[in-house]
Design a protein around this motif. Structure first.
Motif, PDB file in Angstrom:
ATOM      1  N   ARG A  15      -3.646 -15.501  15.610  1.00  0.00           N
ATOM      2  CA  ARG A  15      -5.019 -15.719  15.130  1.00  0.00           C
ATOM      3  C   ARG A  15      -5.033 -16.807  14.065  1.00  0.00           C
ATOM      4  O   ARG A  15      -5.858 -17.700  14.054  1.00  0.00           O
ATOM      5  CB  ARG A  15      -5.556 -14.405  14.556  1.00  0.00           C
ATOM      6  CG  ARG A  15      -7.032 -14.493  14.204  1.00  0.00           C
ATOM      7  CD  ARG A  15      -7.534 -13.298  13.441  1.00  0.00           C
ATOM      8  NE  ARG A  15      -7.428 -12.056  14.164  1.00  0.00           N
ATOM      9  CZ  ARG A  15      -6.654 -11.026  13.796  1.00  0.00           C
ATOM     10  NH1 ARG A  15      -5.898 -11.119  12.709  1.00  0.00           N
ATOM     11  NH2 ARG A  15      -6.611  -9.917  14.483  1.00  0.00           N
ATOM     12  N   ARG A  99      -9.341 -21.245  23.607  1.00  0.00           N
ATOM     13  CA  ARG A  99      -9.659 -20.490  24.834  1.00  0.00           C
ATOM     14  C   ARG A  99      -8.518 -19.542  25.202  1.00  0.00           C
ATOM     15  O   ARG A  99      -8.748 -18.449  25.737  1.00  0.00           O
ATOM     16  CB  ARG A  99      -9.969 -21.454  25.980  1.00  0.00           C
ATOM     17  CG  ARG A  99     -11.416 -21.892  25.936  1.00  0.00           C
ATOM     18  CD  ARG A  99     -11.719 -23.176  26.615  1.00  0.00           C
ATOM     19  NE  ARG A  99     -12.723 -23.875  25.826  1.00  0.00           N
ATOM     20  CZ  ARG A  99     -14.020 -23.600  25.878  1.00  0.00           C
ATOM     21  NH1 ARG A  99     -14.473 -22.704  26.731  1.00  0.00           N
ATOM     22  NH2 ARG A  99     -14.866 -24.246  25.099  1.00  0.00           N
ATOM     23  N   TRP A 101      -6.691 -18.000  23.100  1.00  0.00           N
ATOM     24  CA  TRP A 101      -6.826 -16.845  22.190  1.00  0.00           C
ATOM     25  C   TRP A 101      -7.783 -15.801  22.780  1.00  0.00           C
ATOM     26  O   TRP A 101      -7.519 -14.612  22.770  1.00  0.00           O
ATOM     27  CB  TRP A 101      -7.288 -17.360  20.835  1.00  0.00           C
ATOM     28  CG  TRP A 101      -7.724 -16.320  19.843  1.00  0.00           C
ATOM     29  CD1 TRP A 101      -8.925 -16.234  19.221  1.00  0.00           C
ATOM     30  CD2 TRP A 101      -6.944 -15.223  19.353  1.00  0.00           C
ATOM     31  NE1 TRP A 101      -8.962 -15.179  18.375  1.00  0.00           N
ATOM     32  CE2 TRP A 101      -7.740 -14.518  18.434  1.00  0.00           C
ATOM     33  CE3 TRP A 101      -5.665 -14.752  19.602  1.00  0.00           C
ATOM     34  CZ2 TRP A 101      -7.321 -13.392  17.767  1.00  0.00           C
ATOM     35  CZ3 TRP A 101      -5.233 -13.611  18.937  1.00  0.00           C
ATOM     36  CH2 TRP A 101      -6.048 -12.949  18.027  1.00  0.00           C
ATOM     37  N   LYS A 102      -8.898 -16.297  23.369  1.00  0.00           N
ATOM     38  CA  LYS A 102      -9.858 -15.361  23.974  1.00  0.00           C
ATOM     39  C   LYS A 102      -9.210 -14.626  25.151  1.00  0.00           C
ATOM     40  O   LYS A 102      -9.378 -13.424  25.309  1.00  0.00           O
ATOM     41  CB  LYS A 102     -11.099 -16.123  24.451  1.00  0.00           C
ATOM     42  CG  LYS A 102     -12.009 -16.497  23.314  1.00  0.00           C
ATOM     43  CD  LYS A 102     -13.292 -17.082  23.811  1.00  0.00           C
ATOM     44  CE  LYS A 102     -14.013 -17.757  22.664  1.00  0.00           C
ATOM     45  NZ  LYS A 102     -14.749 -18.932  23.062  1.00  0.00           N
ATOM     46  N   GLN A 105      -6.882 -11.969  24.015  1.00  0.00           N
ATOM     47  CA  GLN A 105      -7.605 -10.774  23.582  1.00  0.00           C
ATOM     48  C   GLN A 105      -8.064  -9.925  24.767  1.00  0.00           C
ATOM     49  O   GLN A 105      -8.231  -8.719  24.653  1.00  0.00           O
ATOM     50  CB  GLN A 105      -8.822 -11.177  22.749  1.00  0.00           C
ATOM     51  CG  GLN A 105      -8.417 -11.556  21.336  1.00  0.00           C
ATOM     52  CD  GLN A 105      -9.589 -12.032  20.546  1.00  0.00           C
ATOM     53  OE1 GLN A 105     -10.358 -12.873  21.017  1.00  0.00           O
ATOM     54  NE2 GLN A 105      -9.749 -11.506  19.366  1.00  0.00           N
ATOM     55  N   GLU A 106      -8.261 -10.590  25.905  1.00  0.00           N
ATOM     56  CA  GLU A 106      -8.652  -9.835  27.111  1.00  0.00           C
ATOM     57  C   GLU A 106      -7.434  -9.229  27.804  1.00  0.00           C
ATOM     58  O   GLU A 106      -7.560  -8.626  28.863  1.00  0.00           O
ATOM     59  CB  GLU A 106      -9.391 -10.748  28.078  1.00  0.00           C
ATOM     60  CG  GLU A 106     -10.824 -11.006  27.638  1.00  0.00           C
ATOM     61  CD  GLU A 106     -11.503 -12.056  28.496  1.00  0.00           C
ATOM     62  OE1 GLU A 106     -11.106 -12.209  29.665  1.00  0.00           O
ATOM     63  OE2 GLU A 106     -12.412 -12.730  27.980  1.00  0.00           O
TER      64      GLU A 106
END
Ligand SMILES: Nc1ncnc2c1ncn2[C@@H]1O[C@H](COP(=O)(O)OP(=O)(O)OP(=O)(O)O)[C@@H](O)[C@H]1O
Ligand SMILES: [Mg+2]
Length: 545
Positions: A15, A99, A101-102, A105-106
């Motif tokens: 992060r 992107r 990072w997103k 997280q998924e």
């Protein structure tokens, strides 16, 4: 028991690194494209630069967050190999990291994302090759358009219009047959300049210019059919480093002293006069007496010329550089039709070498209101020269600019992603979205709605090529408007951004080791930067809860 270091683990480390990447990408993105903003780089000693060449930041990022340094260094390496693409690389890398990072997280593993990004990068490169148009050195019109597109992101529109054909002409003037093709040589184009006059006084010179003057005011100012000697030194009597005293014990010692000095002068001047040399270019200074002597013999003497300039002059006039005048000989002399000292704006004296035997040597003499402006233009021209040299010598192809090629590549990636099984598909789709952020940034910088522009560009690029005019904010056909980019720069940016993004997203630990020193030392800046970013994140999280 502590392990003796602080650590940021997995999500925290990632992060934090994503935040740092976003910070640097946001910072440089406002300078992207022809409507990009300038940055002021102010240093402790008061020196400053006002520039759109944001890669100049790289000199000053030694003490910031490691991820910022990684991104900046990657952009810099693209720029140093291609002469362009610094900002694009950083924006794209920032987008890819954000992107990723997103997706993490998924629940998608960084390794899978990295694999997907690499697949997408290869596919993007193939797409760019498919849509690029080959350029040869004869396509003046296309070459001018490519150079104008490169220049107008850093210089004003009217100045780019004037300098683009000048730069192309200079570079093409260095062309030489090589195998079954033609090679140009950027090193033969000298970019010189000093404060004085206006930018529109910038001119192309067939030959060399030197920001120097004859060492004595009695020396000739204009020499036709010049015979030129290039000598590193040997025109002054070497003095010992220490303070010395000369004691003359006999009365005729004085005359001996002067005779010895005269003999030295004769020794130096003799080969020059014997060979009929009328211009001497020297790397060092000249003795006071000697310069008068040469002036009396109508020889123009230029002192303290840098090694680089000596090399360029030698190349242009066909001279061989020698260490001292005694080594001169007929075949070591250079020649040219005219050597002239001219006074330009701001009473600046320049020496022009024209009608040189090596006609491939060209100079661009940049003039401008201040030294900072002239330096900036020189920097931009040098970068552009490098890009066009690579373009002409190897991978000569152009792609439609103004975001057209990014939109078309994103579209191709998206269509192709659906045929891919596995979670890599999400990474390829994210890659396509990241690419589209380049035209979106052009739109933001010119002050139009980027979502409208993206939607319209996607629709229009289904059939033909359309990009954003980065100065007027309207959608245009880049081929008609002459907005063309070198294909190899686009490919390099994409490949480099993919590499650095894959690296950053696969970092799962940041270890901060205590600074080992007997004395209490300040905390090093990179460590402070990591702590600062985590503090910002903590604050944001606290505000949310
Ligand atoms: N007149 C124009 N209209 C629209 N887009 C343009 C125009 N001129 C240049 N561009 C676009 O601007 C982009 C390049 O912008 P810029 O030169 O600021 O970034 P860079 O090349 O990545 O960074 P740098 O030049 O600092 O190394 C290219 O995509 C190019 O197509
Ligand atoms: Mg550029």
């Amino acid at each position: 028991m502590g392990l003796g270091f602080t650590e940021y683990r997995e999500r925290d480390a990632l992060r934090e690194n994503c935040t740092a990447a976003k910070l640097v990408a946001d910072m440089v993105s406002t300078s992207y494209g022809p409507a990009g903003m300038y940055k002021i780089l102010l240093r402790d000693d008061g020196d400053f630069n006002v520039t759109k060449n944001v890669e100049m930041l790289s000199k000053d990022v030694a003490s910031v967050h490691p991820v910022v340094r990684l991104l900046v260094e990657t952009g810099k390496s693209v720029k140093s190999s291609t002469g362009d693409g610094f900002i694009s690389t950083i924006i794209l890398a920032g987008q890819l990291i954000g992107r990723a990072w997103k997706l993490i997280q998924e629940g998608i593993h960084p390794e899978v994302i990295s694999r997907g990004y690499h697949i997408a990068s290869r596919m993007a490169s193939q797409t760019i090759s498919r849509y690029s148009i080959a350029i040869s050195h004869r396509d003046r019109h296309v070459l001018d358009a490519v150079v104008k597109t490169l220049l107008n992101t850093k210089l004003s529109h009217s100045l780019s219009d004037k300098l683009a054909p000048m730069l192309v002409e200079a570079l093409l003037g260095t062309a030489q047959n090589f195998g079954d093709g033609v090679r140009v040589d950027g090193e033969l184009v000298v970019i010189e300049g000093r404060r004085g006059g206006s930018l529109s006084d910038t001119e192309l010179i067939d030959g060399v210019v030197l920001h120097k003057r004859g060492v004595d005011r009695l020396m000739p100012r204009r020499i036709e059919n010049a015979r030129i000697a290039l000598v590193y030194g040997g025109f002054s009597i070497e003095r010992p480093d220490m303070f010395t005293k000369v004691v003359l014990s006999k009365t005729f010692g004085i005359s001996d002293f002067y005779r010895a000095r005269q003999e030295f002068f004769d020794d130096v001047v003799e080969p020059i006069l014997k060979l009929g040399v009328n211009v001497v270019i020297c790397g060092e200074n000249i003795d006071e007496m000697l310069r008068r002597l040469l002036a009396r013999h109508n020889v123009l003497f230029v002192r303290n010329v840098s090694k680089e300039n000596m090399k360029v002059i030698a190349n242009a006039v066909g001279a061989v550089q020698v260490l001292n005048p005694r080594e001169l000989s007929e075949e070591k002399l250079g020649r040219c039709k005219l050597v002239e000292e001219r006074i330009l704006a701001a009473l600046d004296r320049w020496i022009f070498f024209e009608g040189c035997p090596n006609e491939r040597v060209k100079s661009i003499l940049v003039r401008g209101p201040t030294d900072k402006v002239v330096e900036e233009v020189k920097r931009v021209l040098r970068d552009c020269l490098k890009t066009v040299e690579v373009l002409l010598n190897s991978k000569a192809a152009a792609v439609p600019g103004g975001g057209a090629i990014e939109i078309r590549t994103a579209e191709t990636l998206r269509n192709w992603a659906y045929s891919l099984g596995g979670k890599e598909q999400y990474a390829v789709l994210a890659f396509a979205e990241a690419l589209e952020q380049l035209p979106a940034q052009l739109a933001k910088n010119v002050g139009v709605d980027h979502l409208d522009v993206l939607a319209e560009l996607r629709r229009m690029n289904l059939d033909g090529f359309f990009g954003l005019d980065g100065l007027r904010g309207v959608i245009v056909n880049p081929f008609d408007s002459g907005i063309l980019d070198p294909a190899f720069v686009k490919k390099e940016c994409i490949a480099a951004a993919t590499e650095v993004a894959s690296l950053v997203i696969r970092v799962d630990h940041t270890f901060i080791f205590p600074f080992k020193s007997v004395k209490k030392s300040p905390i090093p800046e990179p460590v402070k930067a990591v702590r600062r970013t985590s503090q910002i994140l903590k604050n944001i999280r606290m505000r949310r809860t």
